[in-house]
Design a protein around this motif. Structure first.
Motif, PDB file in Angstrom:
ATOM      1  N   UNK A   1      21.090   9.542  -5.568  1.00 37.67           N
ATOM      2  CA  UNK A   1      20.090   8.579  -5.090  1.00 37.67           C
ATOM      3  C   UNK A   1      20.131   8.269  -3.601  1.00 37.67           C
ATOM      4  N   UNK A   2      21.238   8.529  -2.918  1.00 40.23           N
ATOM      5  CA  UNK A   2      21.372   8.043  -1.550  1.00 40.23           C
ATOM      6  C   UNK A   2      21.778   9.126  -0.560  1.00 40.23           C
ATOM      7  N   UNK A   3      21.441  10.368  -0.857  1.00 38.06           N
ATOM      8  CA  UNK A   3      21.774  11.456   0.057  1.00 38.06           C
ATOM      9  C   UNK A   3      21.137  11.198   1.421  1.00 38.06           C
ATOM     10  N   UNK A   4      21.944  11.280   2.470  1.00 38.07           N
ATOM     11  CA  UNK A   4      21.477  10.929   3.806  1.00 38.07           C
ATOM     12  C   UNK A   4      20.382  11.861   4.311  1.00 38.07           C
ATOM     13  N   UNK A   5      20.552  13.158   4.123  1.00 40.83           N
ATOM     14  CA  UNK A   5      19.530  14.105   4.583  1.00 40.83           C
ATOM     15  C   UNK A   5      18.189  13.834   3.912  1.00 40.83           C
ATOM     16  N   UNK A   6      18.225  13.547   2.617  1.00 39.71           N
ATOM     17  CA  UNK A   6      16.984  13.283   1.892  1.00 39.71           C
ATOM     18  C   UNK A   6      16.335  11.990   2.372  1.00 39.71           C
TER      19      UNK A   6
ATOM     20  N   UNK B   1      27.686  -1.962   5.114  1.00 37.93           N
ATOM     21  CA  UNK B   1      28.963  -2.112   4.415  1.00 37.93           C
ATOM     22  C   UNK B   1      28.864  -1.564   2.993  1.00 37.93           C
ATOM     23  N   UNK B   2      27.805  -1.935   2.287  1.00 40.41           N
ATOM     24  CA  UNK B   2      27.629  -1.471   0.910  1.00 40.41           C
ATOM     25  C   UNK B   2      27.524   0.045   0.855  1.00 40.41           C
ATOM     26  N   UNK B   3      26.758   0.630   1.771  1.00 36.91           N
ATOM     27  CA  UNK B   3      26.594   2.083   1.752  1.00 36.91           C
ATOM     28  C   UNK B   3      27.875   2.799   2.156  1.00 36.91           C
ATOM     29  N   UNK B   4      28.662   2.196   3.028  1.00 33.84           N
ATOM     30  CA  UNK B   4      29.951   2.797   3.377  1.00 33.84           C
ATOM     31  C   UNK B   4      30.848   2.872   2.146  1.00 33.84           C
ATOM     32  N   UNK B   5      30.892   1.800   1.373  1.00 34.32           N
ATOM     33  CA  UNK B   5      31.708   1.797   0.160  1.00 34.32           C
ATOM     34  C   UNK B   5      31.212   2.851  -0.835  1.00 34.32           C
ATOM     35  N   UNK B   6      29.911   2.850  -1.091  1.00 28.19           N
ATOM     36  CA  UNK B   6      29.356   3.784  -2.069  1.00 28.19           C
ATOM     37  C   UNK B   6      29.533   5.232  -1.615  1.00 28.19           C
ATOM     38  N   UNK B   7      29.324   5.486  -0.326  1.00 26.53           N
ATOM     39  CA  UNK B   7      29.462   6.847   0.190  1.00 26.53           C
ATOM     40  C   UNK B   7      30.880   7.369   0.025  1.00 26.53           C
ATOM     41  N   UNK B   8      31.845   6.467   0.065  1.00 28.34           N
ATOM     42  CA  UNK B   8      33.248   6.864  -0.059  1.00 28.34           C
ATOM     43  C   UNK B   8      33.746   6.785  -1.499  1.00 28.34           C
ATOM     44  N   UNK B   9      32.828   6.539  -2.427  1.00 24.95           N
ATOM     45  CA  UNK B   9      33.158   6.652  -3.837  1.00 24.95           C
ATOM     46  C   UNK B   9      33.925   5.496  -4.430  1.00 24.95           C
ATOM     47  N   UNK B  10      33.741   4.283  -3.881  1.00 27.20           N
ATOM     48  CA  UNK B  10      34.483   3.146  -4.435  1.00 27.20           C
ATOM     49  C   UNK B  10      33.516   2.064  -4.922  1.00 27.20           C
ATOM     50  N   UNK B  11      33.832   1.427  -6.048  1.00 24.65           N
ATOM     51  CA  UNK B  11      32.989   0.343  -6.560  1.00 24.65           C
ATOM     52  C   UNK B  11      33.065  -0.880  -5.654  1.00 24.65           C
ATOM     53  N   UNK B  12      32.131  -1.805  -5.861  1.00 23.77           N
ATOM     54  CA  UNK B  12      31.992  -2.951  -4.967  1.00 23.77           C
ATOM     55  C   UNK B  12      32.164  -4.258  -5.730  1.00 23.77           C
TER      56      UNK B  12
ATOM     57  N   UNK C   1       0.849  -1.186   0.000  1.00 24.65           N
ATOM     58  CA  UNK C   1       0.000   0.000   0.000  1.00 24.65           C
ATOM     59  C   UNK C   1       0.887   1.239   0.000  1.00 24.65           C
ATOM     60  N   UNK C   2       0.263   2.411  -0.054  1.00 28.13           N
ATOM     61  CA  UNK C   2       1.041   3.653  -0.053  1.00 28.13           C
ATOM     62  C   UNK C   2       1.745   3.883   1.281  1.00 28.13           C
ATOM     63  N   UNK C   3       1.335   3.153   2.318  1.00 30.16           N
ATOM     64  CA  UNK C   3       1.976   3.297   3.626  1.00 30.16           C
ATOM     65  C   UNK C   3       3.250   2.462   3.749  1.00 30.16           C
ATOM     66  N   UNK C   4       3.419   1.490   2.868  1.00 29.71           N
ATOM     67  CA  UNK C   4       4.600   0.621   2.901  1.00 29.71           C
ATOM     68  C   UNK C   4       5.679   1.237   2.023  1.00 29.71           C
ATOM     69  N   UNK C   5       6.839   1.509   2.618  1.00 30.75           N
ATOM     70  CA  UNK C   5       7.852   2.277   1.896  1.00 30.75           C
ATOM     71  C   UNK C   5       9.246   1.672   2.048  1.00 30.75           C
ATOM     72  N   UNK C   6      10.095   1.978   1.086  1.00 30.78           N
ATOM     73  CA  UNK C   6      11.514   1.624   1.153  1.00 30.78           C
ATOM     74  C   UNK C   6      12.314   2.891   1.413  1.00 30.78           C
ATOM     75  N   UNK C   7      13.141   2.845   2.448  1.00 30.23           N
ATOM     76  CA  UNK C   7      14.095   3.913   2.739  1.00 30.23           C
ATOM     77  C   UNK C   7      15.471   3.258   2.817  1.00 30.23           C
ATOM     78  N   UNK C   8      16.305   3.530   1.831  1.00 28.92           N
ATOM     79  CA  UNK C   8      17.621   2.898   1.810  1.00 28.92           C
ATOM     80  C   UNK C   8      18.421   3.285   3.049  1.00 28.92           C
ATOM     81  N   UNK C   9      19.402   2.465   3.384  1.00 26.04           N
ATOM     82  CA  UNK C   9      20.162   2.683   4.615  1.00 26.04           C
ATOM     83  C   UNK C   9      20.829   4.057   4.648  1.00 26.04           C
TER      84      UNK C   9
END
Length: 426
Positions: free
Chosen positions: A398-403, A330-341, A197-205
């Motif tokens: 896509x993954x800005x923390x404030x947003x 772990x995945x978000x730490x890598x992406x946030x620091x600009x490195x591929x996985x 439903x519209x109440x069920x949402x995904x918020x990435x880490x």
């Protein structure tokens, strides 16, 4: 608004970049009163929490105003076993005992895992006509069946039947489900037996702010770590950070590098392997790191240390021993620091890597495939540089923390506000 959060194994020190602490911080910054319910037993250290000694009337207050209440269990030595389940059952009972005499919250947000205290939170909310969200972070308790050896899977399934029903009941009764990736939300909804439903949402880490060598200076590191990075300069740096557990463990990475070290076509002089963290079989990890001249042990890293090291690395390592979806810290730490996985997980992360070309997907548990992928990146630094540029663009878009956490808080507010309006009009 009064908001209750629950995460039974929540770290309290060096935990600013964890999902629960970020949600709490953004809620507090919006002017809400937030209480975190967590276990009195420290899951990481396997000891009773020291913070309880400073609690006043059962409440320990953090510098940012977050109030922490401890649920008393029995403690346990192993992550998998009946003793841990018993601990969680006692903790859930203690939560109900404490909660009944406290001012009522306007909404509760319960993390799953674990399913036992999540069910207790949802039941409390239902009994007192309060809205509830379950934040689905792992497939508890089904995950124990998924990872069981094939011969005993039927026995494990039978043993978990009641606990599976407990989890299903909690997700059916919750006002809505949220999750940190689509595949996890889909699992939760299937468990609950209903559609989205519209109440069920995904918020990435989005558990780490974007970092680079300027925003994460070398002064955040001790002398030993600075020397390691100086030694790594000009080399291809592959880094693993995080907790060693049965699913994601650096031994798979070490085995791949051991395989490469026997390959005459692999020049290890131009490579560094950095492994940070702690957990299962840590002594074995340390022993085998010591046997590889190009590998270095980082130990457990605080968030500023992690950012400083990852922003100076070239590739992040996310090995999986079993095929399973994961889009974790772990995945978000890598992406946030600009490195591929180099990624062994399925689901959202694997799809993102394939679609955006920000890493390489390798089959879970396949040492040879992991070794081949490592070698392909060592042999093609231009490809790595192009991936790093794409990672930075992707994270910003896509993954800005404030947003992410601003949207999460707005959703919590909307659920609570809508519930209150419905109760008033009813």
């Amino acid at each position: 608004m009064i908001v209750w959060l629950s995460t039974i194994g929540q770290r309290l020190d060096h935990a600013d970049n964890t999902r629960t602490m970020l949600l709490a911080r953004y809620l507090i910054e919006r002017g809400h009163e937030v209480t975190l319910w967590t276990s009195a037993f420290d899951h990481i250290r396997k000891q009773w929490r020291r913070e309880m000694a400073d609690a006043i009337d059962g409440c320990w207050t953090m510098p940012n105003g977050l109030e922490v209440r401890f649920m008393q269990g029995s403690g346990y030595k192993r992550n998998i076993g009946v003793r841990r389940l018993y601990d969680h059952l006692l903790a859930a009972r203690d939560f109900r005992r404490q909660a009944e005499v406290l001012p009522r919250p306007d909404i509760v947000v319960a993390s799953l895992p674990d399913h036992v205290t999540a069910a207790a939170m949802v039941a409390f909310a239902r009994d007192h006509r309060i809205p509830s969200l379950i934040d689905v972070r792992d497939k508890w308790p089904d995950i124990f069946h998924d990872y069981a050896p094939a011969p005993i899977k039927p026995l494990v399934r039978a043993g978990l039947l009641f606990e599976s029903r407990r989890a299903r009941g909690a997700m059916q009764q919750a006002t809505a489900l949220v999750a940190m990736m689509n595949s996890m939300l889909d699992w939760g909804l299937a468990k609950a037996g209903r559609g989205r439903t519209e109440k069920d949402r995904v918020f990435y880490l989005s558990t780490m702010e974007s970092a680079d060598p300027v925003s994460a200076p070398l002064t955040d590191l001790g002398e030993e770590h600075r020397e390691m990075l100086a030694d790594s300069e000009g080399k291809a740096v592959f880094t693993f950070v995080g907790t060693y557990n049965r699913t994601q463990h650096p031994l798979l990475v070490i085995e791949a590098f051991e395989l490469l070290s026997r390959d005459p076509g692999f020049d290890s002089r131009g490579v560094r392997l950095l492994i940070g963290g702690d957990g299962v079989n840590a002594d074995e990890v340390d022993r085998r790191i010591a046997a590889l001249p190009f590998a270095r042990r980082l130990g457990w890293l605080k968030p500023p240390e992690m950012r400083a090291i990852l922003s100076r690395s070239d590739v992040g390592l996310l090995p999986m021993n079993f095929a399973s979806p994961a889009f974790n810290n772990k995945a978000f730490a890598y992406l946030a620091c600009g490195i591929p996985i180099l990624n062994g997980a399925l689901g959202d992360l694997a799809e993102l890597i394939a679609e955006q070309n920000v890493g390489i997907n390798v089959p879970a548990g396949d040492t040879a495939a992991l070794a081949a992928s490592i070698k392909s990146l060592v042999d093609d630094p231009g490809r790595v540089a192009a991936m790093k540029a794409r990672v930075r663009d992707l994270y910003a878009a896509s993954f800005d923390q404030d947003q992410t956490y601003g949207d999460y808080v707005a959703h919590v507010e909307a659920i609570a506000g809508g519930w209150k309006a419905a109760q008033t009009s009813g």
